[in-house]
Design an enzyme around this catalytic site. Structure first.
Site, PDB file in Angstrom:
ATOM      1  N   HIS A   1       0.847  -1.185   0.000  1.00 31.06           N
ATOM      2  CA  HIS A   1       0.000   0.000   0.000  1.00 31.06           C
ATOM      3  C   HIS A   1       0.889   1.244   0.000  1.00 31.06           C
ATOM      4  O   HIS A   1       2.061   1.203   0.402  1.00 31.06           O
ATOM      5  CB  HIS A   1      -0.910   0.011   1.222  1.00 31.06           C
ATOM      6  CG  HIS A   1      -1.995  -1.014   1.172  1.00 31.06           C
ATOM      7  ND1 HIS A   1      -3.099  -0.987   2.010  1.00 31.06           N
ATOM      8  CD2 HIS A   1      -2.161  -2.113   0.388  1.00 31.06           C
ATOM      9  CE1 HIS A   1      -3.885  -2.016   1.743  1.00 31.06           C
ATOM     10  NE2 HIS A   1      -3.341  -2.703   0.761  1.00 31.06           N
TER      11      HIS A   1
ATOM     12  N   GLU B   1       1.003   3.808   1.929  1.00 28.68           N
ATOM     13  CA  GLU B   1       1.559   4.184   3.232  1.00 28.68           C
ATOM     14  C   GLU B   1       2.761   3.324   3.614  1.00 28.68           C
ATOM     15  O   GLU B   1       3.758   3.833   4.152  1.00 28.68           O
ATOM     16  CB  GLU B   1       0.490   4.041   4.334  1.00 28.68           C
ATOM     17  CG  GLU B   1      -0.735   4.910   4.121  1.00 28.68           C
ATOM     18  CD  GLU B   1      -1.876   4.169   3.437  1.00 28.68           C
ATOM     19  OE1 GLU B   1      -3.023   4.325   3.887  1.00 28.68           O
ATOM     20  OE2 GLU B   1      -1.613   3.424   2.461  1.00 28.68           O
TER      21      GLU B   1
ATOM     22  N   CYS C   1      -6.107   1.903   5.903  1.00 29.79           N
ATOM     23  CA  CYS C   1      -6.779   0.674   6.327  1.00 29.79           C
ATOM     24  C   CYS C   1      -6.195   0.240   7.673  1.00 29.79           C
ATOM     25  O   CYS C   1      -5.182   0.786   8.137  1.00 29.79           O
ATOM     26  CB  CYS C   1      -6.584  -0.408   5.272  1.00 29.79           C
ATOM     27  SG  CYS C   1      -4.883  -1.016   5.156  1.00 29.79           S
TER      28      CYS C   1
ATOM     29  N   CYS D   1      -2.392  -0.522   7.537  1.00 29.43           N
ATOM     30  CA  CYS D   1      -1.538   0.662   7.431  1.00 29.43           C
ATOM     31  C   CYS D   1      -1.583   1.498   8.709  1.00 29.43           C
ATOM     32  O   CYS D   1      -0.556   2.066   9.116  1.00 29.43           O
ATOM     33  CB  CYS D   1      -1.960   1.499   6.231  1.00 29.43           C
ATOM     34  SG  CYS D   1      -1.599   0.692   4.645  1.00 29.43           S
TER      35      CYS D   1
END
Length: 210
Positions: A101, A103, A131, A134
């Site tokens: 992801h 992040e 999410c 993260c």
């Protein structure tokens, strides 16, 4: 006493756009039940800085790179003392890695820049609410502040759906600011999924009854 300060910011996001947030993940992962954003919208204020907007636009540029690579367009930058030290965009498909992801990638590049995994005093800007995975990584890396654009009505880990940050077991103070440039962040996501549907031959038109 709550050790997390929540500040959610103004945007043109409307409650009627709640269903559009389903486009933040592949459609097959969503139920047909709409998730209302009325509680989120009702808490928005207007206290974000020009610096916040500047860095969120940088995160949007990262998201555009993901869009161009046919990845779900989410971008992130990490800032310390007014300087970008880490950046990333979603690369799940490119890297064949479910954890890639924006992040997570930005946290890795920021740690490399500082030669230190501890990101105390850093602000993380991301176009979509982190999410739970993260959000957990953000806590573990000791980021001091999270600023996100669009809330995620299905997988948001910073208070919209699940709150990993508030009252966390690590007892770390993290400031969360949500809703900055939410309409632009959401618009990029919507545009991406519309394009993907068109490329698959799905115009979105309802079949006509004979």
């Amino acid at each position: 006493m709550n050790n997390v300060k929540i500040k959610e910011e103004s945007s043109d996001l409307k409650v009627s756009e709640a269903n559009d947030l389903k486009a933040t993940r592949p459609q097959s992962e969503f139920t047909n039940d709409p998730v209302s954003l009325s509680s989120f919208v009702s808490r928005l204020s207007s206290n974000f800085s020009s610096e916040d907007e500047k860095f969120m636009r940088m995160a949007l540029r990262q998201a555009q790179i993901a869009f161009d690579m046919k990845e779900i367009p989410i971008g992130c930058v990490i800032v310390k003392d007014g300087v970008v030290i880490g950046k990333g965009y979603n690369q799940v498909e490119q890297l064949k890695d479910a954890t890639a992801h924006a992040e997570i990638i930005a946290i890795g590049t920021a740690a490399s820049t500082l030669d230190n995994w501890r990101l105390d005093g850093c602000t993380l800007y991301v176009t979509l609410e982190p999410c739970p995975m993260c959000a957990g990584a953000i806590l573990n890396s000791r980021v001091s502040r999270i600023v996100y654009g669009s809330p995620d009505s299905r997988f948001g880990g910073c208070g919209t759906t699940i709150d990993v940050i508030t009252g966390n077991a690590l007892k770390r103070a993290v400031e969360v600011t949500g809703g900055i440039l939410a309409d632009e962040c959401l618009g990029l996501l919507k545009g991406f999924f519309q394009q993907m549907r068109l490329e698959k031959g799905d115009t979105g038109a309802k079949p006509q009854t004979p």
